[in-house]
Design a protein around this motif. Sequence first.
Motif, PDB file in Angstrom:
ATOM      1  N   GLN A   1      88.515  35.067  18.375  1.00  0.00           N
ATOM      2  CA  GLN A   1      87.860  34.471  17.211  1.00  0.00           C
ATOM      3  C   GLN A   1      86.421  34.072  17.509  1.00  0.00           C
ATOM      4  O   GLN A   1      85.608  33.956  16.604  1.00  0.00           O
ATOM      5  CB  GLN A   1      88.628  33.225  16.760  1.00  0.00           C
ATOM      6  CG  GLN A   1      89.912  33.533  16.037  1.00  0.00           C
ATOM      7  CD  GLN A   1      90.432  32.304  15.334  1.00  0.00           C
ATOM      8  OE1 GLN A   1      91.086  31.473  15.942  1.00  0.00           O
ATOM      9  NE2 GLN A   1      90.118  32.169  14.067  1.00  0.00           N
TER      10      GLN A   1
ATOM     11  N   ASP B   1      91.796  34.314  21.707  1.00  0.00           N
ATOM     12  CA  ASP B   1      92.299  35.121  20.597  1.00  0.00           C
ATOM     13  C   ASP B   1      91.237  35.959  19.872  1.00  0.00           C
ATOM     14  O   ASP B   1      91.508  36.517  18.815  1.00  0.00           O
ATOM     15  CB  ASP B   1      93.049  34.241  19.594  1.00  0.00           C
ATOM     16  CG  ASP B   1      92.164  33.122  19.041  1.00  0.00           C
ATOM     17  OD1 ASP B   1      90.969  33.103  19.388  1.00  0.00           O
ATOM     18  OD2 ASP B   1      92.679  32.288  18.284  1.00  0.00           O
TER      19      ASP B   1
ATOM     20  N   ASP C   1      88.259  30.375  23.330  1.00  0.00           N
ATOM     21  CA  ASP C   1      89.609  30.830  22.979  1.00  0.00           C
ATOM     22  C   ASP C   1      89.850  32.288  23.364  1.00  0.00           C
ATOM     23  O   ASP C   1      88.927  33.104  23.354  1.00  0.00           O
ATOM     24  CB  ASP C   1      89.863  30.666  21.479  1.00  0.00           C
ATOM     25  CG  ASP C   1      90.118  29.217  21.110  1.00  0.00           C
ATOM     26  OD1 ASP C   1      90.137  28.372  22.034  1.00  0.00           O
ATOM     27  OD2 ASP C   1      90.290  28.938  19.910  1.00  0.00           O
TER      28      ASP C   1
END
Lengths: 112, 228
Positions: free
Chosen positions: B93, B91, B89
């Motif tokens: 995370q 983002d 991902d």
Amino acid sequence: MITIKLILIALLLVILRAFLVQKSLLLIKRAVAVLMFAGLLILVLFPDISTRAANIMGIGRGADLLFYLAHLFFLLVAVTLWRRTITLNDAVTRLARELAIRNAERPNEKAD
Amino acid sequence: MAEPSVWVIIPAYNEGQVLAETLRELQEYNASYHLVVVDDGSTDNTSGIAREFAVHLLVHPMNLGQGAALATGIEYALRQKADIVVTFDADGQMRPADINPLVEAVVKDGLDVALGSRFLKSADSKMPTLKKIILRLGTIFTRLTTGLNITDTHNGLRAFKAETFAKLHITQNGMAHASEILTAIARCKLTYRELPVTIRYTEYSKRKGQGASNAINILFELFSRGGK
Ligand SMILES: Nc1nc2c(ncn2[C@@H]2O[C@H](COP(=O)(O)OP(=O)(O)O)[C@@H](O)[C@H]2O)c(=O)[nH]1
Ligand SMILES: [Mg+2]
């Protein structure tokens, strides 16, 4: 009385024409459309027919019969359109993804 | 045999705020990874940020969803003759350090797939409780529908043998692709293993990520497209 019939007939003809002018339309669809519009035309001219047909089928009023038929018809249209939307969506997705892959910017050929 | 090439696919939708940090971390972790950013029709400067890094950049002309973004990136990697494909991902995370064990499992142990799991470690990061419950329900759903006994069904960190993935045919554009991948694993009887990964729950990710209510959407996506 006469005027509403005229308006309805005019409308029917306009819609039928709009449907039939499509160039790539299967003959079977043309035939079905013409039959359907002929039926509607008859109903506009002789509304009592729907009542008689309804009675034969055990439905109270002609208007009810037409209501049911219209319902079925629009459900059919909705399902057809829905399916076509899915197909179209898939096509657009594939197109967009292929476009992204073909226009990929590689690390070494960065414009500054 | 030469070192297998590892391609990391990073779907990104409006991640301009954090993408730079994510890419920097990945590059510092292992410079030999080929990074593929798929800008999924972002309206912010996601693409601009990606261009500042030595990455492959693919841009969807409109937002198609995470599943489609992954599919595009993976398709591209396959055409570039990738050996191993990793999904990661944008983002921030995920931790790059979790990638290598997954890749090793595929390369050394010859597995088709290695899946990251947030539930194998006892020291789980601060996952919101509601999210935990929803994800548990996801594992039950998966056990019932596929027979797979997996602890974390919606973890976006995975490593695939590229040739295997080419056979899967992922069609879900949205978030439901995660379930779809698992179904494919069961259907094609792929060899797989789960490995613990740590997912960071920052304020940013909680605000932007998939809320609990989206589980309903994922289910709906699965069923409305299921018959095709
Ligand atoms: N929400 C969302 N994420 C997308 C989309 N396309 C790509 N992504 C990326 O998919 C990844 C995971 O998304 P996220 O919403 O954080 O899901 P979560 O981590 O499961 O809560 C991120 O890197 C997003 O940028 C999209 O259309 N919507
Ligand atoms: Mg997230």
